[in-house]
Design an enzyme around this catalytic site. Structure first.
Site, PDB file in Angstrom:
ATOM      1  N   ASP A 112      -2.734   6.613 -63.984  1.00  0.00           N
ATOM      2  CA  ASP A 112      -2.264   5.799 -65.111  1.00  0.00           C
ATOM      3  C   ASP A 112      -0.901   5.185 -64.798  1.00  0.00           C
ATOM      4  O   ASP A 112      -0.151   5.705 -63.964  1.00  0.00           O
ATOM      5  CB  ASP A 112      -2.113   6.665 -66.366  1.00  0.00           C
ATOM      6  CG  ASP A 112      -3.438   7.244 -66.826  1.00  0.00           C
ATOM      7  OD1 ASP A 112      -4.487   6.645 -66.509  1.00  0.00           O
ATOM      8  OD2 ASP A 112      -3.416   8.310 -67.488  1.00  0.00           O
ATOM      9  N   LEU A 113      -0.583   4.147 -65.545  1.00  0.00           N
ATOM     10  CA  LEU A 113       0.709   3.450 -65.384  1.00  0.00           C
ATOM     11  C   LEU A 113       1.886   4.431 -65.457  1.00  0.00           C
ATOM     12  O   LEU A 113       2.814   4.370 -64.663  1.00  0.00           O
ATOM     13  CB  LEU A 113       0.803   2.396 -66.503  1.00  0.00           C
ATOM     14  CG  LEU A 113       2.002   1.479 -66.518  1.00  0.00           C
ATOM     15  CD1 LEU A 113       1.993   0.551 -65.308  1.00  0.00           C
ATOM     16  CD2 LEU A 113       2.032   0.650 -67.794  1.00  0.00           C
TER      17      LEU A 113
END
Ligand code: URA
Length: 250
Positions: A112-113
Site C-alpha cells: 500500500d501507499l
C-alpha cells in the site's frame, strides 16, 4: 525431427512469451493484450490465449519490439511510505520506479501507499508470477503497529485464520512483541497476498493498523538498507529465489 525444425514448430501463449521477455507479469501481459496494446506481425491481437511462434512471429507492445532478453534483473528495494508500487501513475504521484536507476523492471506484488518495506523488482515475468501466486505460498513477514493491546483470544483468531468479507484467510503466525503508549507491535507472517490483507486482518480483531512495514519476503530481509535504498540481488540469492519458486537457475 531435427532440433531446429522442432523449435520452429513450438508455439507459446502470447502473454507467457511477453512475461518470459520480461515485459510484465503474466497477468499484466494479459491485460496489455486485452487493452489492444499488442501487435503480432503488425496486427493488433486481443484474443485471450492467442498463441505465437516466437521464432517466426514479430510481437510489438506499444509499437516496440518484444524480444527475449538474456540477463534478467533482480532488485531489492526498501520502499518508503508515500510511494506507489506501480510502474506509472496517471495522477503523477510518486512511484517506486523513480527510486531506481533501471526503468525496465516492475514490482513483484504490491504494498500500500502508506506501507514501507521490502519490495522486489524484476523483469523476470515467470518468477514474478510464481512469487505472487497463492499456490506458491511465499512467506511474507510484517511488523504491524496496532491500536491497543490484542488479548490472547484475539491473537488466536489471527493464528487460526480470521474471517474477512470474502471468507477466512489462512492461519498466520503472530507474535506480540511489545506494548507501549496504547499501541502494540505485532510480528505477522502470512503466505497469501490478498489486497490490504494485514490491515484487514488486524481491523477484523478490533485492533486497526497504525503503521505497517514488510520486513521479509521469502528468505530475503531488509538488512543493510534504509528507506529509499536498493541493491541488486546476489547471484546466490537469485539462484535460491528461482529454486524457491520451483524454477531452474540456468
Ligand atoms: N497487507 C496490507 O494490509 N498492506 C500492505 O501493504 C501489505 C500487506
Amino acid at each position: 525431427m531435427g532440433q531446429g525444425l522442432k523449435a520452429l514448430m513450438d508455439r507459446v501463449r502470447l502473454h507467457k512469451f511477453m512475461a518470459a521477455c520480461g515485459v510484465a507479469s503474466r497477468r499484466a501481459a494479459e491485460k496489455m493484450i486485452a487493452d489492444g496494446r499488442v501487435k503480432v506481425n503488425g496486427t493488433v491481437v486481443t484474443t485471450a490465449g492467442y498463441t505465437i511462434n516466437p521464432h517466426i512471429d514479430r510481437v510489438e507492445l506499444d509499437e516496440k519490439l518484444v524480444q527475449v532478453k538474456k540477463d534478467k534483473q533482480y532488485y531489492l528495494l526498501y520502499k518508503p511510505r508515500g510511494t506507489l508500487t506501480t510502474v506509472s501513475d496517471p495522477f503523477g504521484r510518486r512511484t517506486v520506479m523513480e527510486l531506481l536507476e533501471r526503468k525496465d523492471v516492475f514490482p513483484v506484488g504490491r504494498l500500500d501507499l502508506d506501507t514501507e518495506g521490502l519490495l522486489l523488482l524484476t523483469d523476470d515475468g515467470e518468477l514474478a508470477y510464481r512469487l505472487t501466486h497463492p499456490r506458491f505460498k511465499v512467506k511474507k513477514k510484517y511488523l504491524a503497529w496496532v491500536k491497543g493491546k490484542p488479548s490472547e483470544e484475539k491473537l488466536k483468531l489471527l493464528r487460526e485464520g480470521v474471517q474477512l468479507e470474502e471468507g477466512p484467510v489462512s492461519p498466520a503466525r503472530v507474535e506480540l512483541l511489545a506494548e507501549r503508549g496504547g499501541k502494540s507491535i505485532l510480528h505477522i507472517t502470512i503466505h497469501e497476498g490478498k489486497k490490504r490483507q494485514v490491515k484487514r486482518m488486524c481491523a477484523a480483531i478490533g485492533h486497526p493498523v497504525i503503521t505497517l512495514k514488510r520486513v521479509a519476503f521469502a528468505f530475503l530481509t531488509l538488512q543493510g538498507l534504509k528507506p529509499g535504498e536498493y541493491r541488486r540481488l546476489t547471484t546466490e540469492e537469485v539462484k535460491k529465489l528461482l529454486h524457491y519458486a520451483g524454477l531452474p537457475d540456468s
